[in-house]
Design a protein around this motif. Structure first.
Motif, PDB file in Angstrom:
ATOM      1  N   ILE A  21       4.097  -3.648  -4.538  1.00  0.00           N
ATOM      2  CA  ILE A  21       4.279  -2.920  -3.579  1.00  0.00           C
ATOM      3  C   ILE A  21       5.479  -2.070  -3.645  1.00  0.00           C
ATOM      4  O   ILE A  21       6.398  -2.947  -3.630  1.00  0.00           O
ATOM      5  N   ASN A  22       5.876  -1.188  -3.405  1.00  0.00           N
ATOM      6  CA  ASN A  22       6.969  -0.695  -3.171  1.00  0.00           C
ATOM      7  C   ASN A  22       8.058  -1.147  -4.671  1.00  0.00           C
ATOM      8  O   ASN A  22       9.189  -0.938  -4.476  1.00  0.00           O
TER       9      ASN A  22
ATOM     10  N   ARG B  85      -3.563  -5.371   1.361  1.00  0.00           N
ATOM     11  CA  ARG B  85      -1.866  -5.527   1.462  1.00  0.00           C
ATOM     12  C   ARG B  85      -1.243  -4.594   1.927  1.00  0.00           C
ATOM     13  O   ARG B  85      -0.507  -4.505   2.410  1.00  0.00           O
ATOM     14  N   ALA B  86      -0.907  -3.789   0.657  1.00  0.00           N
ATOM     15  CA  ALA B  86      -0.573  -2.459   1.017  1.00  0.00           C
ATOM     16  C   ALA B  86      -0.428  -1.337   1.975  1.00  0.00           C
ATOM     17  O   ALA B  86       0.458  -1.016   2.779  1.00  0.00           O
TER      18      ALA B  86
ATOM     19  N   GLN C 130       3.635   2.404   5.614  1.00  0.00           N
ATOM     20  CA  GLN C 130       4.105   3.112   7.306  1.00  0.00           C
ATOM     21  C   GLN C 130       3.272   4.444   7.088  1.00  0.00           C
ATOM     22  O   GLN C 130       3.201   4.831   6.410  1.00  0.00           O
TER      23      GLN C 130
ATOM     24  N   ARG D 124      -4.041   3.080  10.573  1.00  0.00           N
ATOM     25  CA  ARG D 124      -2.638   3.154  10.405  1.00  0.00           C
ATOM     26  C   ARG D 124      -2.175   4.268  10.142  1.00  0.00           C
ATOM     27  O   ARG D 124      -0.697   4.284   9.565  1.00  0.00           O
TER      28      ARG D 124
ATOM     29  N   TYR E 182      -0.946  -2.580   5.558  1.00  0.00           N
ATOM     30  CA  TYR E 182      -0.546  -2.659   6.474  1.00  0.00           C
ATOM     31  C   TYR E 182       1.255  -3.199   6.159  1.00  0.00           C
ATOM     32  O   TYR E 182       1.780  -3.378   6.881  1.00  0.00           O
ATOM     33  N   VAL E 183       1.149  -2.985   4.903  1.00  0.00           N
ATOM     34  CA  VAL E 183       2.625  -2.592   4.029  1.00  0.00           C
ATOM     35  C   VAL E 183       3.514  -0.916   4.328  1.00  0.00           C
ATOM     36  O   VAL E 183       4.250  -1.477   4.686  1.00  0.00           O
TER      37      VAL E 183
ATOM     38  N   TRP F  20      -4.737  -6.759  -3.152  1.00  0.00           N
ATOM     39  CA  TRP F  20      -3.244  -6.342  -2.926  1.00  0.00           C
ATOM     40  C   TRP F  20      -3.573  -4.896  -2.290  1.00  0.00           C
ATOM     41  O   TRP F  20      -1.922  -4.124  -1.010  1.00  0.00           O
TER      42      TRP F  20
END
Lengths: 157, 157, 157
Positions: B92-93, B13-14, B19, B48, B16-17, B10
């Motif tokens: 996430i979020n 994944r985070a 910003q 990123r 790339y989620v 996770w």
């Protein structure tokens, strides 16, 4: 000295009761997790010429404190603010139980990367003499070790 | 975000989620002693443009992480590897309980040598304003102290 | 090796039993809070060409030890002195329970900022090979990440 837990008014007072070279040794009871001391107080103490701070609680502004010439030994860092309770009781220039050690005004406070020790004032001369002798002795031992002698013979173990 | 204990899928994944500028705030339950984050992930996050990592678990590659510009606040260092459980649930979020603090997406995350704070988004403007005012005030106080004034009078204690 | 708690006579002996390059791995039972090792012993070990010290107790002279080329991994710093008990039993070059890990003479000891690992001697060749392969692989992955690829694809998560 003793500062009431979570309050640093007595610390402000102590900065101005202390004489140049004095080290503040501060107990705070069990209330460790407050930032008892920060940039403002460190500046004030340095202007006063104090010798350092030893506190059984936390301090704040850790990155900034390291830039001061004044040595600070604390339990850790904590940003939580302290209050100012004008009725709370602290004391300055009385014996203080610091962890399980009774520290008295005038005791010699010495610290380095290993920690801090309090040497009873009446034994200070004796302890300094013994420490200097040990340093001379160990310097000689280090020289012998570097020439290849073994600690087993040097110390007669 | 929440990462399942002992798993860092996770977290990948985070990265790339998120910003650019976002700080990942990661709870891991009680499974602190894993190296959730290391050189590879720090590199990926930096590419990123992320703002940093705050994790309630351990990270690895401590010496290398310090060379990155990306700030990492972690519980400690642990070399123990994490797994990749494709069935494990993270999020996430969404709001995350970080120790005893609820952190929500969009909260302002600010850290320095003393630690990290999360400022609720709706109070960010107010808190930044107050912090700037305090900084201006303390700069003036420091100048007065250096000229010999005492904190007792400066603060009217 | 095992050192009797609060005693460092066996450590002195071990310095001279060890061969150049050897790393001393020392259990001390539950008696962690002693300064088992300091400047004198570090100097002696360096003269002997030892590879390092890993001890499940504390050491002293922390600031000075950092100046030696000899790596020291210890539980912490403690100034409390050790005794010399000529009747106490320790052992050298026998398996030692280090926390919950059995370390045997000849095991490969490798440490960095993250900590220390002991690699069983019979697996050393295999582990070093795997580590080198991983390093080559990760160097390539870091290059791909810097060119904008995502860990999700690079690892096929």
């Amino acid at each position: 000295m003793h500062s009431p837990g979570g309050d640093n008014l007595w610390l402000h007072r102590a900065i101005y009761v202390a004489q140049p070279g004095d080290v503040l040794v501060v107990s705070v009871g069990d209330a460790h997790d407050f930032g008892y001391w920060g940039e403002i107080m460190c500046c004030a103490a340095q202007v006063r010429g104090l010798g350092g701070l030893v506190i059984d609680g936390c301090v704040r502004d850790g990155g900034v404190l390291a830039e001061f010439a004044l040595p600070v030994f604390a339990r850790g860092l904590c940003i939580r603010g302290t209050g100012k309770d004008y009725g709370a009781r602290g004391w300055i220039n009385y014996p203080t139980l610091f962890c399980d050690l009774l520290v008295r005004p005038g005791d010699l406070i010495v610290g380095d990367a290993d920690g801090v020790v309090a040497i009873p004032r009446e034994r200070a001369h004796e302890v300094i003499g013994a420490a200097q002798q040990r340093q001379v002795k160990e310097t000689a031992i280090l020289a012998r070790l570097r020439q290849g002698e073994r600690t087993l013979e040097v110390y007669n173990f």
